[in-house]
Design a protein around this motif. Sequence first.
Motif, PDB file in Angstrom:
ATOM      1  N   PHE A  91      34.520  41.274  42.339  1.00  0.00           N
ATOM      2  CA  PHE A  91      35.888  41.554  41.909  1.00  0.00           C
ATOM      3  C   PHE A  91      36.154  43.056  41.779  1.00  0.00           C
ATOM      4  O   PHE A  91      37.274  43.507  41.994  1.00  0.00           O
ATOM      5  N   TRP A  92      35.133  43.847  41.463  1.00  0.00           N
ATOM      6  CA  TRP A  92      35.314  45.297  41.393  1.00  0.00           C
ATOM      7  C   TRP A  92      35.622  45.854  42.786  1.00  0.00           C
ATOM      8  O   TRP A  92      36.540  46.661  42.952  1.00  0.00           O
ATOM      9  N   ILE A  93      34.850  45.405  43.800  1.00  0.00           N
ATOM     10  CA  ILE A  93      35.080  45.869  45.172  1.00  0.00           C
ATOM     11  C   ILE A  93      36.458  45.411  45.656  1.00  0.00           C
ATOM     12  O   ILE A  93      37.200  46.173  46.274  1.00  0.00           O
ATOM     13  N   LYS A  94      36.796  44.158  45.358  1.00  0.00           N
ATOM     14  CA  LYS A  94      38.097  43.619  45.772  1.00  0.00           C
ATOM     15  C   LYS A  94      39.235  44.431  45.171  1.00  0.00           C
ATOM     16  O   LYS A  94      40.207  44.774  45.858  1.00  0.00           O
ATOM     17  N   LYS A  95      39.123  44.760  43.899  1.00  0.00           N
ATOM     18  CA  LYS A  95      40.175  45.526  43.224  1.00  0.00           C
ATOM     19  C   LYS A  95      40.219  46.972  43.723  1.00  0.00           C
ATOM     20  O   LYS A  95      41.294  47.523  43.965  1.00  0.00           O
TER      21      LYS A  95
ATOM     22  N   GLU B 118      41.649  37.721  49.578  1.00  0.00           N
ATOM     23  CA  GLU B 118      40.484  36.837  49.621  1.00  0.00           C
ATOM     24  C   GLU B 118      39.922  36.747  51.042  1.00  0.00           C
ATOM     25  O   GLU B 118      38.703  36.734  51.232  1.00  0.00           O
ATOM     26  N   TYR B 119      40.794  36.660  52.038  1.00  0.00           N
ATOM     27  CA  TYR B 119      40.340  36.564  53.428  1.00  0.00           C
ATOM     28  C   TYR B 119      39.642  37.847  53.868  1.00  0.00           C
ATOM     29  O   TYR B 119      38.641  37.799  54.575  1.00  0.00           O
ATOM     30  N   GLN B 120      40.170  38.989  53.458  1.00  0.00           N
ATOM     31  CA  GLN B 120      39.549  40.256  53.797  1.00  0.00           C
ATOM     32  C   GLN B 120      38.188  40.398  53.128  1.00  0.00           C
ATOM     33  O   GLN B 120      37.246  40.912  53.730  1.00  0.00           O
ATOM     34  N   MET B 121      38.073  39.917  51.886  1.00  0.00           N
ATOM     35  CA  MET B 121      36.775  39.948  51.204  1.00  0.00           C
ATOM     36  C   MET B 121      35.788  39.020  51.897  1.00  0.00           C
ATOM     37  O   MET B 121      34.608  39.347  52.035  1.00  0.00           O
ATOM     38  N   GLY B 122      36.258  37.865  52.351  1.00  0.00           N
ATOM     39  CA  GLY B 122      35.395  36.949  53.092  1.00  0.00           C
ATOM     40  C   GLY B 122      34.876  37.590  54.369  1.00  0.00           C
ATOM     41  O   GLY B 122      33.700  37.470  54.709  1.00  0.00           O
ATOM     42  N   ALA B 123      35.760  38.276  55.070  1.00  0.00           N
ATOM     43  CA  ALA B 123      35.355  38.968  56.300  1.00  0.00           C
ATOM     44  C   ALA B 123      34.381  40.091  55.990  1.00  0.00           C
ATOM     45  O   ALA B 123      33.409  40.293  56.730  1.00  0.00           O
ATOM     46  N   LEU B 124      34.606  40.813  54.909  1.00  0.00           N
ATOM     47  CA  LEU B 124      33.706  41.899  54.519  1.00  0.00           C
ATOM     48  C   LEU B 124      32.316  41.371  54.179  1.00  0.00           C
ATOM     49  O   LEU B 124      31.306  41.923  54.614  1.00  0.00           O
TER      50      LEU B 124
END
Length: 51
Positions: free
Chosen positions: A18-22, A28-34
């Motif tokens: 959640f820190w990286i996401k923020k 959510e999709y971009q985090m999944g790809a990352l």
Amino acid sequence: MPKNPLQSVVQGDRNAYFWIKKKLNLSEYQMGALVWFSALILGIVIGACLG
């Protein structure tokens, strides 16, 4: 602090996610790809070192 060490690891992983996401302002999709892309790169590197 949780007594179970596994809970501590999962909590730390969740906090990092959640820190990286923020910080990068990702969906959510971009985090999944990352996550997928970083696991792919890590797998290639480990495979190259072992192979």
